[in-house]
Enzyme design. Sequence first.
Site, PDB file in Angstrom:
ATOM      1  N   HIS A  24      25.962  34.648 -19.294  1.00 48.78           N
ATOM      2  CA  HIS A  24      26.034  35.608 -18.182  1.00 48.78           C
ATOM      3  C   HIS A  24      24.642  36.140 -17.853  1.00 48.78           C
ATOM      4  O   HIS A  24      24.211  36.116 -16.684  1.00 48.78           O
ATOM      5  CB  HIS A  24      26.969  36.753 -18.572  1.00 48.78           C
ATOM      6  CG  HIS A  24      27.030  37.874 -17.581  1.00 48.78           C
ATOM      7  ND1 HIS A  24      28.104  38.074 -16.745  1.00 48.78           N
ATOM      8  CD2 HIS A  24      26.150  38.868 -17.292  1.00 48.78           C
ATOM      9  CE1 HIS A  24      27.875  39.126 -15.981  1.00 48.78           C
ATOM     10  NE2 HIS A  24      26.695  39.636 -16.305  1.00 48.78           N
ATOM     11  N   GLU A  25      23.957  36.636 -18.865  1.00 47.32           N
ATOM     12  CA  GLU A  25      22.626  37.234 -18.629  1.00 47.32           C
ATOM     13  C   GLU A  25      21.606  36.190 -18.199  1.00 47.32           C
ATOM     14  O   GLU A  25      20.649  36.512 -17.484  1.00 47.32           O
ATOM     15  CB  GLU A  25      22.152  37.954 -19.891  1.00 47.32           C
ATOM     16  CG  GLU A  25      23.035  39.106 -20.334  1.00 47.32           C
ATOM     17  CD  GLU A  25      23.239  40.160 -19.254  1.00 47.32           C
ATOM     18  OE1 GLU A  25      22.354  40.314 -18.394  1.00 47.32           O
ATOM     19  OE2 GLU A  25      24.285  40.823 -19.257  1.00 47.32           O
ATOM     20  N   HIS A  28      21.512  36.108 -14.448  1.00 46.75           N
ATOM     21  CA  HIS A  28      20.670  37.166 -13.882  1.00 46.75           C
ATOM     22  C   HIS A  28      19.186  36.843 -14.073  1.00 46.75           C
ATOM     23  O   HIS A  28      18.380  36.982 -13.143  1.00 46.75           O
ATOM     24  CB  HIS A  28      20.965  38.502 -14.573  1.00 46.75           C
ATOM     25  CG  HIS A  28      22.324  39.063 -14.271  1.00 46.75           C
ATOM     26  ND1 HIS A  28      22.822  39.146 -12.990  1.00 46.75           N
ATOM     27  CD2 HIS A  28      23.271  39.608 -15.091  1.00 46.75           C
ATOM     28  CE1 HIS A  28      24.029  39.700 -13.028  1.00 46.75           C
ATOM     29  NE2 HIS A  28      24.326  39.972 -14.281  1.00 46.75           N
TER      30      HIS A  28
END
Length: 433
Positions: A24-25, A28
């Site tokens: 997920h990170e 980003h």
Amino acid sequence: MTILLTVLGIALFALGLLVSIAWHELGHLSTAKLFGIRVPQYMVGFGPTLWSRKRGETEYGIKAIPAGGYIRMIGMFPPGPDGRIEARSTSPWRGMIEDARSAAYEELEPGDETRLFYTRKPWKRVIVMFAGPFMNLILAVALFIGVCMTFGMEKQTTEVAGVQQCVIKQSEKREECRSGDPVSPAHAAGLKKGDRITAFNGEPVDDWATLSDRIRATIGPATLTIQRDGREQTLNPTLIRNDVVKKDADGRAVADAYVPAGYLGFAAQSVIAPLTLGESVDRMGDMVENGVHSVIALPSKIPDLWDAAFGDGERKADSPVGVVGAARISGEVMNLDVPTQNIVASFLLILATFNLSLFLFNMLPLLPLDGGHIAGALWESLRRNVAKVFRRPDPGPFDVAKLMPVAYVVAGVFICFTLLVLVADLVNPVKIT
């Protein structure tokens, strides 16, 4: 051995959780760097740092509590109306805004003026904030479709698993026949367990959905072509009207809803078999739809959760489950008396469901979730485009920091809900066995 397998299941889930958070990170991080935003930190977990290493301008690390993660981007919020980054105020609400604004600039270095998050065009900020949840969606789809097409999923066939002796309205929710119940058409025609239906009214059928629809659409005499003991036979049942479970537009059963339709009176055999790509995508669509409904229904689950955690209420099968509950279920899966491939498939489906939940939850348009920042960027884009159309002055960036008091309230609600689920998972867990 049971304890060892349970610990192994929990450990594997913890590893899958860490991978999901890191993935997920990474979404980003990669898009932020793509658009030239400086990212001082990439962390998996919260709390004390267990390990970290700096590569270039970014510190990568793992923290002690695997309950989330974050990347720190410079300039998440624009300066205040006076152009200052820091200000002083005796108002607690104003203080929240100023503290958030100050934190966004605490690692500001010379040259960062052109690398601030808020200075990027709204569509770029949307991509950066959407990329994290989207990575979870990608992982969920890959895991789910991979399981469907390799290990397989349960599906109904045209083979007969059992024949109903009499006609019972499905709305009555009973199984035993009573005096006066008419004989079912299937039983009267001589249909038996193990028969495989190959044609209905002379038209070939090779899947349960098609056969079910044709049965429902028929009332009166019909012909069944079956395979029994390697030989083809023809039966001539007379279908009757009965109350049966309603289906939606996608052919799924609607809970506690019934309609009058043609009735034959047998149960279809279920098997676990690999699905085609199209069937897998359809199943994935069902999974997403169910996930959306579950997120919307979360507030309505609170009374049952409270009763299950602090009262004597039953923990329902569709009750929300937290990280602890999911880890516990993973431990149970490892102890199932089923083939190893079924255990692997079940574990992968748990991870797929978890990642889909992360995607849907983070897309809620509320700070401090990713969806809240997306909503702020979209609102800014709308304001600027409206101003351009009406030839008004550019209103400038939307100050998301002003919503921080609301973000704290939302975070407080989420924390309370998470604690409630945690207590329920500990004292009255959802069980699969």
